[in-house]
Design an enzyme around this catalytic site. Structure first.
Site, PDB file in Angstrom:
ATOM      1  N   HIS A  70     -10.400   7.025   4.274  1.00 42.20           N
ATOM      2  CA  HIS A  70     -10.483   6.191   5.477  1.00 42.20           C
ATOM      3  C   HIS A  70     -11.388   6.830   6.521  1.00 42.20           C
ATOM      4  O   HIS A  70     -12.127   6.125   7.218  1.00 42.20           O
ATOM      5  CB  HIS A  70      -9.084   5.970   6.061  1.00 42.20           C
ATOM      6  CG  HIS A  70      -8.329   4.866   5.395  1.00 42.20           C
ATOM      7  ND1 HIS A  70      -7.703   3.853   6.088  1.00 42.20           N
ATOM      8  CD2 HIS A  70      -8.107   4.596   4.077  1.00 42.20           C
ATOM      9  CE1 HIS A  70      -7.132   3.015   5.240  1.00 42.20           C
ATOM     10  NE2 HIS A  70      -7.352   3.457   4.009  1.00 42.20           N
ATOM     11  N   ASP A  71     -11.348   8.137   6.628  1.00 43.54           N
ATOM     12  CA  ASP A  71     -12.207   8.815   7.594  1.00 43.54           C
ATOM     13  C   ASP A  71     -13.674   8.613   7.245  1.00 43.54           C
ATOM     14  O   ASP A  71     -14.481   8.187   8.077  1.00 43.54           O
ATOM     15  CB  ASP A  71     -11.879  10.310   7.632  1.00 43.54           C
ATOM     16  CG  ASP A  71     -12.722  11.058   8.655  1.00 43.54           C
ATOM     17  OD1 ASP A  71     -12.822  10.585   9.804  1.00 43.54           O
ATOM     18  OD2 ASP A  71     -13.285  12.102   8.297  1.00 43.54           O
ATOM     19  N   GLY A  76     -18.123   8.005   8.950  1.00 44.36           N
ATOM     20  CA  GLY A  76     -18.590   9.157   8.205  1.00 44.36           C
ATOM     21  C   GLY A  76     -17.527  10.233   8.216  1.00 44.36           C
ATOM     22  O   GLY A  76     -16.538  10.161   8.947  1.00 44.36           O
ATOM     23  N   ASP A  78     -16.219  12.836   9.602  1.00 36.23           N
ATOM     24  CA  ASP A  78     -16.287  13.607  10.847  1.00 36.23           C
ATOM     25  C   ASP A  78     -14.922  13.809  11.486  1.00 36.23           C
ATOM     26  O   ASP A  78     -14.825  14.211  12.641  1.00 36.23           O
ATOM     27  CB  ASP A  78     -17.229  12.928  11.841  1.00 36.23           C
ATOM     28  CG  ASP A  78     -16.693  11.580  12.328  1.00 36.23           C
ATOM     29  OD1 ASP A  78     -15.711  11.065  11.718  1.00 36.23           O
ATOM     30  OD2 ASP A  78     -17.241  11.039  13.307  1.00 36.23           O
ATOM     31  N   ASP A 251       0.745   3.141  -9.329  1.00 39.37           N
ATOM     32  CA  ASP A 251       0.687   3.311 -10.778  1.00 39.37           C
ATOM     33  C   ASP A 251       2.120   3.256 -11.308  1.00 39.37           C
ATOM     34  O   ASP A 251       2.898   4.188 -11.083  1.00 39.37           O
ATOM     35  CB  ASP A 251       0.040   4.662 -11.125  1.00 39.37           C
ATOM     36  CG  ASP A 251       0.001   4.952 -12.615  1.00 39.37           C
ATOM     37  OD1 ASP A 251       0.616   4.198 -13.402  1.00 39.37           O
ATOM     38  OD2 ASP A 251      -0.649   5.938 -13.004  1.00 39.37           O
ATOM     39  N   THR A 254       2.565   6.471 -14.546  1.00 42.07           N
ATOM     40  CA  THR A 254       2.617   7.909 -14.227  1.00 42.07           C
ATOM     41  C   THR A 254       2.293   8.081 -12.738  1.00 42.07           C
ATOM     42  O   THR A 254       1.230   8.597 -12.386  1.00 42.07           O
ATOM     43  CB  THR A 254       1.615   8.708 -15.082  1.00 42.07           C
ATOM     44  OG1 THR A 254       0.294   8.174 -14.879  1.00 42.07           O
ATOM     45  CG2 THR A 254       1.960   8.636 -16.558  1.00 42.07           C
ATOM     46  N   ASP A 259      -4.331  11.056 -13.156  1.00 36.22           N
ATOM     47  CA  ASP A 259      -4.871  10.937 -14.510  1.00 36.22           C
ATOM     48  C   ASP A 259      -5.588   9.598 -14.667  1.00 36.22           C
ATOM     49  O   ASP A 259      -5.732   8.836 -13.711  1.00 36.22           O
ATOM     50  CB  ASP A 259      -3.757  11.089 -15.560  1.00 36.22           C
ATOM     51  CG  ASP A 259      -2.594  10.118 -15.323  1.00 36.22           C
ATOM     52  OD1 ASP A 259      -2.817   9.051 -14.703  1.00 36.22           O
ATOM     53  OD2 ASP A 259      -1.464  10.422 -15.753  1.00 36.22           O
TER      54      ASP A 259
END
Length: 332
Positions: A70-71, A76, A78, A251, A254, A259
């Site tokens: 998300h950053d 960018g 930062d 998931d 697992t 993976d």
């Protein structure tokens, strides 16, 4: 050798070359040994802090990984997503970021404290670099690959709620929209499919996919690309009037291991989001999903390449726009 294995080998060789070119080239003045003189043990300091945090709660892993993504996708890489605003006008206050788990922020805070506890390192390592290193550690801690991290980012001084708008992938996005978003950050379709594999760990709230299992269309309540048994299970976990903040694993097979099972799930109709399942239902990316499902090494190689490229997006390495924050939540 069958055609499938032959194709896998060709892609593996291609990705190996691509990875070699990416990983051995410095970009935007980022370097693997950026802190060799100012904080030579920065990686071990971050690793120890992240490991301790991970041992207290597994959520540390998906929360930190999602925080990094998300950053980088907004302003960018930062660390602008870490900044707080007294008026709730920062990136973290946008609806797309409010769901970011607090354990991700806490991981960076603890790693920053560990780095600054060394007198040689105090206030010499950016929050952006700490987040990048912490992300590598949580991937490794959950069984994923470890990889070298380029360093030298400065922390940004601007963080606005408005800047998040239309910058992040949404659960309902189709392949065209996904490709456009990733391309706007210099990432390819291969990068996009590889980075989507991060959904191999973590969870999502019911409200993010409710339309797929309850209100898909006037003629069909359930998204037909969903595995029927999986759809029924999701309906039980997330009935129509349930609190939309209740969470399920991304998931179902697992959920605590990094993976390539994520891709095997897509082959079976077990993608939680439309933006997950479309990678297999759309013919343009189906073969790539099949390759990653068949060979975990190929997936990991592509993922490392994509993460390295992601870590270069919009970085600040010099000038008045960047700094090394003393507190990751506030500009100096």
């Amino acid at each position: 050798m069958g055609s499938s294995s032959s194709s896998t080998l060709k892609l593996f060789l291609f990705l190996s070359l691509l990875f070699s070119l990416v990983i051995n080239s410095s970009s935007f003045h980022l370097h693997f040994d950026h802190y060799r003189h100012t904080c030579p043990n920065v990686e071990s300091l971050v690793r120890d802090a992240v490991t301790k945090k991970f041992q207290t709660t597994f959520v540390t892993a998906p929360a930190t990984l999602r925080l990094f993504f998300h950053d980088c996708f907004v302003r960018g890489c930062d660390a602008s997503v870490l900044l707080s605003s007294p008026n709730n006008h920062a990136e973290k206050d946008h609806p797309d970021d409010i769901s970011l788990a607090g354990d991700g922020f806490d991981t960076v805070i603890k790693a920053k404290a560990a780095v600054d506890s060394d007198p040689r390192c105090k206030n010499k390592v950016s929050c952006a670099d700490i987040l990048a290193l912490a992300t590598r550690e949580v991937i490794a801690l959950t069984g994923g690959p470890s990889y070298p991290v380029e360093l030298g980012r400065l922390d940004g001084k601007i963080s606005t709620k408005r800047s998040v708008q239309h910058r992040l992938p949404e659960p309902f996005h189709d392949l065209n929209r996904l490709n456009a978003l990733f391309a706007s950050n210099g990432l390819t379709e291969i990068d996009m499919v590889a980075l989507s594999g991060a959904h191999t760990i973590g969870f999502s709230h019911c409200g993010k996919f409710a339309k797929r299992i309850h209100y898909y269309s006037t003629n069909q309540r359930v998204d037909p690309t969903l595995n029927p048994s999986y759809a029924k299970q999701l309906q039980e976990d997330c009935p129509p009037n349930v609190d939309p903040r209740i969470a399920v694993n991304m998931d179902p097979t697992t959920p605590f291991t990094f993976d390539n099972v994520y891709y095997k799930n897509l082959q079976r109709g077990l993608g939680l989001f439309t933006s997950d399942q479309v990678l297999f239902s759309d013919f343009r990316t189906r073969n790539l999903v099949n390759v990653f499902a068949e060979n975990n090494t190929v997936f990991e190689l592509a993922f490392i390449t994509a993460m390295t490229k992601l870590g270069r997006v919009g970085v600040i390495t010099s000038g008045h726009r960047g700094e090394i924050r003393r507190d990751c939540s506030f500009v100096n």
